[in-house]
Design a protein around this motif. Structure first.
Motif, PDB file in Angstrom:
ATOM      1  N   VAL A  45       0.850  -1.217   0.000  1.00 23.61           N
ATOM      2  CA  VAL A  45       0.000   0.000   0.000  1.00 23.61           C
ATOM      3  C   VAL A  45       0.872   1.248   0.000  1.00 23.61           C
ATOM      4  CG1 VAL A  45      -1.626   1.310   1.390  1.00 23.61           C
ATOM      5  CG2 VAL A  45      -1.913  -1.165   1.141  1.00 23.61           C
ATOM      6  N   SER A  83      -3.119   2.783   6.425  1.00 27.21           N
ATOM      7  CA  SER A  83      -2.792   3.001   4.993  1.00 27.21           C
ATOM      8  C   SER A  83      -4.015   2.689   4.126  1.00 27.21           C
ATOM      9  CB  SER A  83      -1.624   2.080   4.618  1.00 27.21           C
ATOM     10  OG  SER A  83      -1.988   0.766   5.013  1.00 27.21           O
ATOM     11  N   ILE A  84      -4.630   1.516   4.350  1.00 32.50           N
ATOM     12  CA  ILE A  84      -5.736   1.142   3.426  1.00 32.50           C
ATOM     13  C   ILE A  84      -7.004   1.867   3.820  1.00 32.50           C
ATOM     14  CG2 ILE A  84      -7.218  -0.766   2.741  1.00 32.50           C
ATOM     15  CD1 ILE A  84      -4.869  -2.589   2.686  1.00 32.50           C
ATOM     16  N   LEU A  94      -6.244   4.697   1.237  1.00 34.25           N
ATOM     17  CA  LEU A  94      -6.698   4.299  -0.113  1.00 34.25           C
ATOM     18  C   LEU A  94      -8.213   4.389  -0.270  1.00 34.25           C
ATOM     19  CD1 LEU A  94      -4.460   1.353  -1.300  1.00 34.25           C
ATOM     20  CD2 LEU A  94      -4.844   3.571  -2.322  1.00 34.25           C
ATOM     21  N   THR A  95      -8.954   3.924   0.774  1.00 37.43           N
ATOM     22  CA  THR A  95     -10.427   3.932   0.594  1.00 37.43           C
ATOM     23  C   THR A  95     -10.906   5.362   0.323  1.00 37.43           C
ATOM     24  OG1 THR A  95     -10.304   2.286   2.346  1.00 37.43           O
ATOM     25  CG2 THR A  95     -12.483   2.970   1.687  1.00 37.43           C
ATOM     26  N   VAL A 135      -9.258   7.732  -0.988  1.00 37.74           N
ATOM     27  CA  VAL A 135      -8.837   8.187  -2.343  1.00 37.74           C
ATOM     28  C   VAL A 135      -9.802   7.625  -3.376  1.00 37.74           C
ATOM     29  CG1 VAL A 135      -7.053   7.819  -4.081  1.00 37.74           C
ATOM     30  CG2 VAL A 135      -6.414   8.448  -1.727  1.00 37.74           C
ATOM     31  N   ILE A 136     -10.094   6.330  -3.192  1.00 35.52           N
ATOM     32  CA  ILE A 136     -10.989   5.708  -4.189  1.00 35.52           C
ATOM     33  C   ILE A 136     -12.339   6.416  -4.188  1.00 35.52           C
ATOM     34  CG2 ILE A 136     -12.291   3.591  -4.659  1.00 35.52           C
ATOM     35  CD1 ILE A 136      -9.925   1.968  -3.789  1.00 35.52           C
ATOM     36  N   LEU A 175     -11.615  -3.461   1.152  1.00 33.34           N
ATOM     37  CA  LEU A 175     -11.192  -2.490   0.124  1.00 33.34           C
ATOM     38  C   LEU A 175     -11.609  -2.981  -1.255  1.00 33.34           C
ATOM     39  CD1 LEU A 175      -9.342  -0.041  -0.776  1.00 33.34           C
ATOM     40  CD2 LEU A 175      -7.581  -1.802  -1.148  1.00 33.34           C
TER      41      LEU A 175
END
Lengths: 226, 82, 307, 1040, 119
Positions: free
Chosen positions: A132, B58-59, B63-64, B66-67, E89
């Motif tokens: 990540v 981080s995820i 990321l979530t 960002v998505i 995710l």
């Protein structure tokens, strides 16, 4: 009107369901028998300090393989769904400040990522976290300077290669040492060393590479680069 | 001392969650969802699982969010109804 | 006794019955006339009709089935008559009753009517099928009370064999079925009206609506056969009713007397009443006589009538 | 001897490599793709073979080199191998079906598909709970993505609904897994047992099991899956409907041992509720794929119910039931979805386009028959055993809802089938001939289904060639369909003779001989009338022979199942024969529905009945069987439906009138007798073990009222065949009433009537067939005066009328005499009265039949009508000969019948010479015949004398008060002949039974429509349903 | 003690997440609800594995190899959560791409506009 009533009823029902869980929940004092085996096994058999990593990579290796497949599926799925059309993303040109710092930062993030997934078996963190971080590095690069062109073929190659290598190690474990995904194929080395705990670091770095490339391609596809 | 921090974090997270549900603008609720994940990673640290904290940070928050933002961007390009 | 003597006796009994039937027909015509206030034709008029029709030179036919119609009709009359033991105890008049019991007689009545229907149908005249349709419908309705009466008799005498039924009714008029099970007799006598097609139920011949109904196309020789049958068939029916309900007859005179009064019952009713419409007559048969029949059965079977 | 782990490994490796391989050309990646799929099937097939035939113990594979609780282990046993073999096979065939789509679309669809199949394999094999969660996720995400293979708004929105619901379900699954771990300390199924779950830990188990149950789409909470079935590409849908459900179903099977009894019963009942309501809703469904969706959701519900309720059945029975239903659902549902893909018509009504492709039509029929549980397909055996298990376990609520549910399913499936075969498809553009790759999978599954059918018949039940003969006949004539009709006719005559010769030694008692004569010899004679068919009459003789052979098998059946099997073969064959009629859609559908309702009653009845002790034929063995009251009632109703008793008779006139003319003689003369044969069987057992409640008194009344109602309805018909149909109903009413007497004389008269009815009704139907062949019309008032044109046919009809009405000389009178004497001696006086009335009324329709067709005025268009062809005349005169023989020498038939009846009762009639004496009266058929001849001769001679000089005139020259009659039409009295009688009867002639049954179907459709409203189409509502469902189940189960 | 608080927090988040999914008409809001519920689940899982007064399961100077079993938190829930987070995710990514495609086709984000398949 009835709808809200029904939703309320549902929520009350759920609360009622979880209530007994909460009321007579008392914290455990010590590990249960399975967890204790894992801790000892991780120290003596696999020689890995980070017990969670040993659980993830070897003891429950199939889960992680499944996990990587799920991510791979998500990437392919998103690709199938969104790749259909070329969206011309009007990218606001990033400020000059972001441009310069990002060139320095990206390199450092990459190194950090690689450090995380190579030391997975020693320090907390591992393949997923490292991957990540690398992906966020690429994201930063993507956002900072508009005209960078991601080389898709390398991305796909890294992804496929790491996947197949992971499965290859698994098969090697099956062929050489009686268990699919058995880390015993490489020397266990000394406790706490970088090159120790058999194939766990190799597997975790492969996972790191794969997760990194997959998340990047998800972001790229979602972001709709030019 | 630790329980106080936990309860404090818990209250903030619950507030953020309720806010995420009732915010008018999509952007605000995405951000508050990100905040929940961030605080959750702190809780994981306290509960003694650093690996999970790193992943969640981080995820979950990174990321979530960002998505979500990318998706929002794709969708809002048409007209800004949320 | 040998077959030859049996046939000889049968011939005697048929001729006697036919003659008696025809004279009864003549008497009826005389009574109708008197009721209508006119003298009416001589009593032996039916004999004259037969002679007159069979003597005709020219006759017309509509095909084989048309020819067979009257044959079936007369055969039906003859058969019905021959299967009933007319006089209790006498060899001459016991005919071929050993062939079958009461059911056979009841069903042989249909033989004649079915044949007549087919023949008339072939005649091609619209009136005949209309008549036949009415006849069959009415026959199905009056057959029900008669059947119920027959069942009551069968229960009472525990047999369908006519000779044994007659035997059970001997010894004084009190043990006739008339007195032992009057309801059955009521049902039967009303269905007799239907059988004889006298006035309230004369929708089959219905002189004004469909003149003479089914036999409208019959002419000359065929008509003569039908007329002989009218006499014989009437006699057969009367004898059957006499045996079942009025204690049968030990000698010829008694037979004549009893059948005469049975016949006069339907004639007088016929003379007095106007004709029903078809559905009225069907509904009538399905209402009162049927109830009488059912009550008679219940009376006999469950309330322990004298058996 | 490859270890199944390689399935997972190879799929993963190829999955990862596919995007690179694809660079080297789509052909390469496709070969790799199909290679892996075939490899999977091969490995599992090899292991299944090893398990079944070499009894190899279950294979346990440990990963990561450690023993079970430490590491995850996979297990492959017989059940896993069975499920996996067919799941992989369907996967492979669906992939073949999607070949053209995979060729054009991106490589990612290949990857997704491959990993989906891998997920299925993993899910079935893994023994670890969390690993199940991961494989479940792999399965769901690949399915989510694949729904978007054909990109349009419908697929995307249904994909999204599918995903939201799937997400909620997997969240609960994850929670369940973790809480189970928290309470028991282990994640591996091998180390968990029901004992560990008490008090609060039950909630954990509840969450786990309810999550899996939601994935299996229970009734109110399955809207999300139906939209996917309706919109997504058929290949993918067939995988979702069959393969995914199979894998998740197997997961449910794996965690079942953990659940306490109250969980299981609630899930079982929820499964049954799903099956019942989905099928009820299916009634109202117009869209083809959504209908299939309802049916597959129902089937999954049934599978869950079966898993739960057969828990304590013996294992081989349990495997047959579960395996049978699973395999049946698998191959027919996948097949139907592929066909839906090929036909591409939205509405079920437009599927008539399928007709011009013969192979697809046959396949479509095969799948519909398999899905509705008709023999020989595995679904039939499974349902039979399942009913037996339910009966033993006294679960009557479940039994009724399963049977009623399957009846609903049968209704909408056969409505679909009959519409496809019969409705006109003129305005639809013809279907493009499908690509080879699309047809192959469906035909492979069709073949597989039939092979499995015979495998079950042979190995599980050990049925010999006799039971398979009906199907063999159909196959033989399907292959030799090119031969001309005449050749096939004689061939089948020979086949019947051969068959008769074969089963003769198997016949043990003369009652079998008697019914054998009726079924086999009767059909053979009837068959002669079919020889008149021109060209090839494709597919006719196959089904005809199937029906005749199944009649024969009925006689020699030794067990309830064998009897029921031939009973169902007979129903299928007769249905297909009726279906051949030109406008036979509604008639055949109604026939099938009533017959199947009857069949389900029989199934339940046989379920209650104790097994026959002796191995002799059922009709003999049943004497010693003490049938319980419920079984007698249910069986009696079932058989009476087949013999068209009042109240359930509405299929009878439709079936007769609409079937082809020479087929309806088979139906009325012989098929109704099968119902009588069955009723006789019940009566035989009733004789020796009469239960408290006097069932047959009421059956007697029903028989009598059927006779009366039949006669009345027949009299008011305009269509000749409908008239004869109602007359058959009335005559069978006589038979049923006589049978219900349960006395010696009663049975003698019943059997006498059966024989008599077979003869004159076949002759009458063949005569009407001949008339129809010449005049091309069945409405009687259009005919008239045919006596001059068709004298022979007139002769038959005349003789038959005399026989039917019971007028003395002919055999009919014998029947009447026996019946009335039996009724009066038994003491059923009022019934006897009603019978008299019925036979009085029968004169009406008999006269109407012969008058309107033969007598009266000849119409212009029938001027040049010729006599019926010889093939019609021969069987008629064979039957007439038989009637005359019996009329002349009644003891020819009375003696054997007396002997038959004496087996059950002591004789109540003496036969002295030619007279039959009962204790009421006597009857000498022979003497009556001579007297009648004599009596007929005298007036005949008189006629000849008088006839001398008659002049033959044309039909039109009648006494018409010197006027010339206008036209034959107006002077022929035929239309609405008994109007006055109908007016007299008034409200009695209102068709109340039809109104009742259409009311019932109206209600069923209304309920179906009402419950369908549950699926509002809103994704959010579906999620609400899911959560509400979980809460309700939680409350119903009262988990702590 | 702590883990019961976190457990309650996790359950609360889960229920809020479901509530959001059930009431919000906007598609993206539904997916946000879903991801909140997901986070709630992960918190529940980790709090189930917490042992009072124990530290992270990593053997270093703080936790010596010999008395590791008495000093360490239960590693299995954290192993499970790791996988669960990434799966969460993946599912969210696929859901969002579905929403983007649906928006492109139907230009609407409200769930009520996607009801053409019913009954």
């Amino acid at each position: 009107m009835i709808r809200n009533m029904a939703v309320l009823l549902a929520v009350i029902g759920l609360v009622a369901m979880f209530l007994p869980m909460v009321t007579d929940f008392q914290e455990r004092e010590n590990l249960n028998e399975l967890a204790a085996d894992y801790v000892e096994g991780s120290i003596n058999d696999l020689n890995t300090p980070n017990v969670v990593t040993s659980v993830i990579v070897t003891y429950r290796g199939l889960d992680t393989l499944g996990e990587v497949t799920v991510l791979f599926l998500a990437t392919v799925g998103v690709g199938l769904l969104l790749k259909g059309r070329k969206e011309d993303m009007i990218r606001i040109s990033s400020s000059e400040l972001l441009g310069t710092t990002s060139s320095v930062l990206v390199a450092m993030i990459m190194i950090l990522g690689i450090y995380i997934f190579t030391h997975g078996h020693l320090t907390p963190g591992g393949g997923f976290q490292g991957g990540v971080v690398i992906a966020s590095g690429f994201l930063l690069m993507l956002l900072s300077n508009v005209n960078v062109k991601m080389n898709h073929s390398i991305m796909h190659f890294v992804e496929s290669f790491s996947g197949v290598a992971y499965v290859g190690i698994g098969v090697a474990g099956l062929v050489l040492a009686i268990g699919f995904l058995n880390p015993g194929i490489l020397p266990l080395g000394r406790f706490g060393e970088l090159f120790s705990a058999g194939a766990i670091p190799v597997i975790y770095s492969l996972i790191g590479l794969k997760v990194g490339s997959e998340l990047t391609s998800i972001l790229v596809t979602m972001g709709g680069e030019k | 001392m630790i329980p106080v921090i936990i309860i404090g974090l818990g209250v903030i997270m619950l507030a953020a969650a309720i806010a995420a549900v009732y915010f008018k603008s999509l952007l605000a609720s995405i951000i508050s969802a990100g905040v929940i994940s961030l605080l959750a990673s702190v809780i994981y640290l306290i509960l003694g699982s650093p690996d999970v904290a790193m992943t969640e940070a981080s995820i979950g928050s990174g990321l979530t969010t960002v998505i979500f933002l990318f998706a929002l961007h794709r969708v809002r390009k048409g007209k800004s109804d949320d | 006794m040998s077959l030859a003597t049996q046939i000889f006796y049968a011939v005697i009994s048929v001729t006697v019955a036919t003659a008696y039937g025809l004279t009864l027909g003549g008497i009826t015509r005389k009574i109708y006339a008197r009721v209508h206030g006119r003298f009416g034709p001589p009593v032996w008029q039916p004999f004259l009709d037969i002679i007159q029709t069979s003597g005709r030179r020219v006759s017309v036919s509509h095909g084989n089935m048309f020819l067979l119609g009257p044959v079936f009709r007369l055969a039906g009359g003859l058969g019905t008559y021959l299967f009933i033991p007319v006089i209790y105890g006498s060899a001459v008049f016991s005919n071929f009753s050993m062939a079958g019991d009461l059911l056979l007689v009841m069903y042989f009545v249909f033989f004649g009517q079915l044949g007549m229907a087919l023949g008339a149908g072939q005649g091609g005249h619209p009136y005949s099928p209309i008549g036949i349709a009415r006849g069959l419908a009415q026959m199905s309705t009056f057959e029900l009370p008669f059947a119920l009466a027959v069942i009551a008799v069968a229960i009472q005498y525990n047999s369908l064999n006519i000779t044994s039924i007659v035997a059970a009714q001997q010894g004084g008029f009190m043990n006739w079925t008339l007195f032992t099970n009057p309801l059955a007799v009521v049902a039967a006598m009303i269905s007799l009206l239907g059988m004889n097609m006298h006035s309230p139920f004369s929708i089959v011949l219905a002189p004004q609506e469909i003149p003479i109904g089914p036999p409208i196309e019959m002419n000359s020789g065929f008509l003569s056969i039908l007329q002989t049958n009218r006499g014989l068939f009437a006699a057969a029916k009367l004898v059957l009713f006499m045996n079942l309900f009025f204690g049968g007859a030990t000698n010829l005179l008694e037979m004549v007397a009893k059948t005469f009064f049975i016949y006069m019952f339907s004639v007088f009713v016929g003379a007095a009443y106007p004709r029903f419409r078809p559905e009225q007559s069907f509904r009538f048969f399905l209402k009162w006589p049927t109830i009488a029949g059912i009550l008679s059965i219940i009376y006999i079977a469950y309330l322990g009538g004298t058996s | 001897m490859v270890s199944p782990i390689y399935i997972l490994i190879l799929s993963l490796a190829v999955g990862f490599l596919l995007s690179i391989l694809d660079k080297g050309g789509r052909r390469l990646s496709l070969t790799a793709f199909y290679g892996v799929l075939t490899f999977n099937v091969a490995v599992v097939a090899d292991w299944l073979y090893r398990f079944v035939f070499h009894h190899v113990p279950n294979l346990v594979i440990n990963t990561a080199g450690f023993k079970a609780p430490i590491s995850i282990n996979l297990e492959l046993g017989v059940t896993e191998a069975f499920v996996l073999l067919f799941a992989n096979l369907t996967g492979l065939l669906a992939a073949v079906y999607l070949f053209r789509k995979f060729k054009e679309s991106q490589v990612s669809s290949l990857i997704l598909y491959l990993l989906l199949i891998m997920g299925v394999n993993g899910l079935v094999m893994t023994r670890d709970l969390f690993n199940m969660f991961v494989f479940l996720e792999i399965l769901s995400i690949s399915t989510f993505a694949l729904t978007a293979l054909t990109r349009n708004l419908k697929t995307l929105s249904s994909g999204f609904k599918y995903m939201i619901a799937g997400g909620v379900a997997s969240t609960f699954f994850l929670l369940g897994v973790v809480f189970v771990y928290y309470f028991t300390g282990s994640l591996n199924l091998g180390f968990l047992d029901a004992g560990q779950f008490t008090g609060v830990s039950l909630i954990a188990l509840f969450m786990l099991s309810v999550a899996v149950f939601i994935e299996l789409k229970p009734f109110p909470a399955n809207g999300w899956v139906l939209d996917v079935y309706q919109s997504v590409d058929s290949g993918i849908v067939s995988v979702i409907a069959v393969v995914n459900s199979a894998a998740v179903g197997f997961v449910f099977y794996k965690i079942m041992p953990l659940m306490p009894q109250n969980f299981l019963t609630v899930f079982g009942i929820a499964g049954v509720v799903t099956f019942f309501f989905s099928n009820m809703m299916g009634l109202k469904q117009e869209n083809a794929k959504r209908l299939l969706g309802y049916s597959s959701v129902g089937q999954m519900g049934l599978l869950m119910a079966v898993l739960v309720f057969t828990a304590n059945a013996p294992t081989n029975i349990r495997y047959l039931i579960i395996g049978g239903l699973f395999f049946n659902h698998l191959f027919s549902k996948a097949g139907l979805f592929w066909l839906a893909g090929i036909v591409k018509q939205e509405k079920t009504r437009d599927w008539t386009v399928l007709r011009n492709n013969k192979l697809l039509l046959v396949l479509f029929g095969l799948f519909i028959f398999a899905l509705s549980g008709l023999p020989p397909f595995p679904g039939f055996w499974a349902k039979w055993e399942f009913v037996k298990v339910l009966v033993d376990a006294k679960m009557f609520f479940v039994l009724t809802s399963v049977l009623v549910g399957s009846l609903f399913e049968l209704i909408f499936l056969f409505r679909w089938f009959t519409i496809t075969v019969k409705e006109d498809n003129s305005e639809l553009e013809p279907m493009a001939s499908p690509h080879g790759s699309m047809v192959l999978p469906a035909s492979v599954f069709g073949l597989l289904g039939s092979v499995a059918a015979f495998a079950v018949m042979k190995y599980f039940y050990g049925f010999g060639w006799l039971q398979v003969l009906p199907i063999g006949a159909v196959l033989f004539f399907y292959l030799t369909d090119f031969l001309p009709a005449k050749v096939k006719g004689f061939l089948s005559l020979g086949a019947i003779a051969g068959y008769g010769y074969c089963i003769y030694p198997l016949i043990e008692s003369n009652i079998q001989l008697f019914f054998g004569a009726i079924f086999i010899v009767g059909s053979a004679v009837n068959l002669i009338s079919t020889l008149n068919r021109k060209n090839q009459s494709r597919g006719f003789y196959g089904f005809l022979l199937m029906m005749i052979f199944s009649f024969g098998n009925l006689l020699i059946a030794t067990s309830y199942l064998e009897f029921f099997l031939s009973w169902e073969f007979m129903t299928i064959a007769s249905f297909l024969l009726i279906l051949r009629g030109r406008k036979a859609q509604k008639a055949s559908l109604m026939y099938m529905i009533f017959s199947t309702a009857g069949a389900y009653l029989l199934m339940a009845g046989f379920g209650f009945a104790p097994a026959p002790a002796s191995a002799s034929a059922l009709i003999l063995a049943i004497e010693s069987v003490n049938l319980p009251l419920i079984s007698i009632i249910v069986l009696a109703i079932g058989f009476m439906i087949k013999s068209g008793s009042l109240g359930v008779h509405i299929w009878l006139p439709e079936a007769h009138a609409e079937a082809e003319s020479d087929v309806s003689s088979f139906i009325s003369a012989i098929l109704l007798k099968a119902g009588v044969f069955g009723l006789m069987m019940v009566a035989i057992s009733y004789v020796s073990h009469a239960p408290s409640f006097d069932v047959f008194y009421w059956i007697g009344w029903i028989g009598v009222l059927t006779a009366l109602a039949g006669a009345f309805m027949a009299s008011f018909q305009e269509d000749a065949k409908r008239l004869l149909a109602y007359s058959s109903m009335s005559q069978v009413g006589y038979i049923v009433a006589a049978l219900a007497l349960i006395t010696h004389l009663g049975w003698v008269s019943a059997l006498y009537l059966v024989f008599n009815h077979m003869m004159f009704k076949s002759a009458l139907f063949i005569a009407v067939a001949g008339i129809y062949y010449r005049t091309h019309t069945r409405t009687m008032y259009k005919m008239g005066g045919l006596i001059s044109k068709m004298p022979w046919t007139f002769m038959t009809v005349l003789m038959c009328i005399i026989a039917v009405s019971g007028v003395p000389p002919l055999s009919g009178f014998g029947g009447k005499w026996l019946t009335y004497t039996a009724f009066i001696t038994k003491g059923w006086y009022l019934q006897a009265g009603v019978l008299f009335f019925a036979s009085g009324v029968s004169f009406l329709y008999l006269y109407r039949l012969i008058h309107t067709i033969f007598l009266g005025q000849l119409k212009y268009e029938h001027q040049e009508v010729r006599e019926a062809p010889v093939w019609f005349i021969i069987p008629q005169f064979i039957f007439l000969g038989a009637i005359m023989a019996i009329s002349m020498f009644p003891s020819l038939i009375i003696k054997p019948l007396n002997v038959i009846a004496m087996r059950y009762f002591d004789s109540s009639i003496q036969i002295e010479g030619l007279t039959i004496i009962s204790d009421l009266g006597y009857w000498n058929g022979n003497l009556i015949m001579y007297v009648t001849m004599g009596v007929f001769a005298v007036p005949f001679i008189l006629l000849l004398l008088v006839k001398g000089k008659t002049q033959k005139v044309k039909q039109f020259n009648i006494v018409y008060s010197a006027e010339r009659p206008e036209s034959p039409q107006t002077t022929h009295v035929a239309h609405n002949m008994y109007a006055h009688y109908r007016k007299a009867l008034g409200s009695w002639t209102v068709p109340r039974v039809e109104a009742f049954w259409s009311g019932v179907s109206e209600w069923a459709h209304a309920f179906g429509g009402f419950f369908r409203r549950v699926y509002t189409g809103n994704g959010q509502t579906y999620v609400l349903y899911i959560i509400m469902y979980i809460v309700v189940i939680y409350a119903v189960m009262g988990v702590q | 003690m702590i883990s019961s608080y976190t457990l309650i927090l996790g359950i609360a988040l889960l229920i809020i997440g479901f509530y959001a999914m059930l009431t919000r008409k906007n598609l993206i809001k539904m997916v946000i609800g879903f991801s909140i519920a997901d986070t709630g689940t992960h918190i529940i899982i980790v709090s189930l594995g917490y042992l009072r007064g124990k530290t992270a399961p990593i053997i270093d100077q703080a936790v010596s190899a010999v008395n590791a079993v008495q000093k360490v938190v239960d590693p299995i829930p954290s192993a499970l959560v790791l996988t669960a987070i990434v799966i969460g995710l993946a599912v969210t990514a696929v859901m969002l791409s579905f929403i983007v495609e649906m928006y492109r086709k139907n230009k609407s984000l409200s769930i009520d506009d996607y009801q053409e398949l019913k009954w």
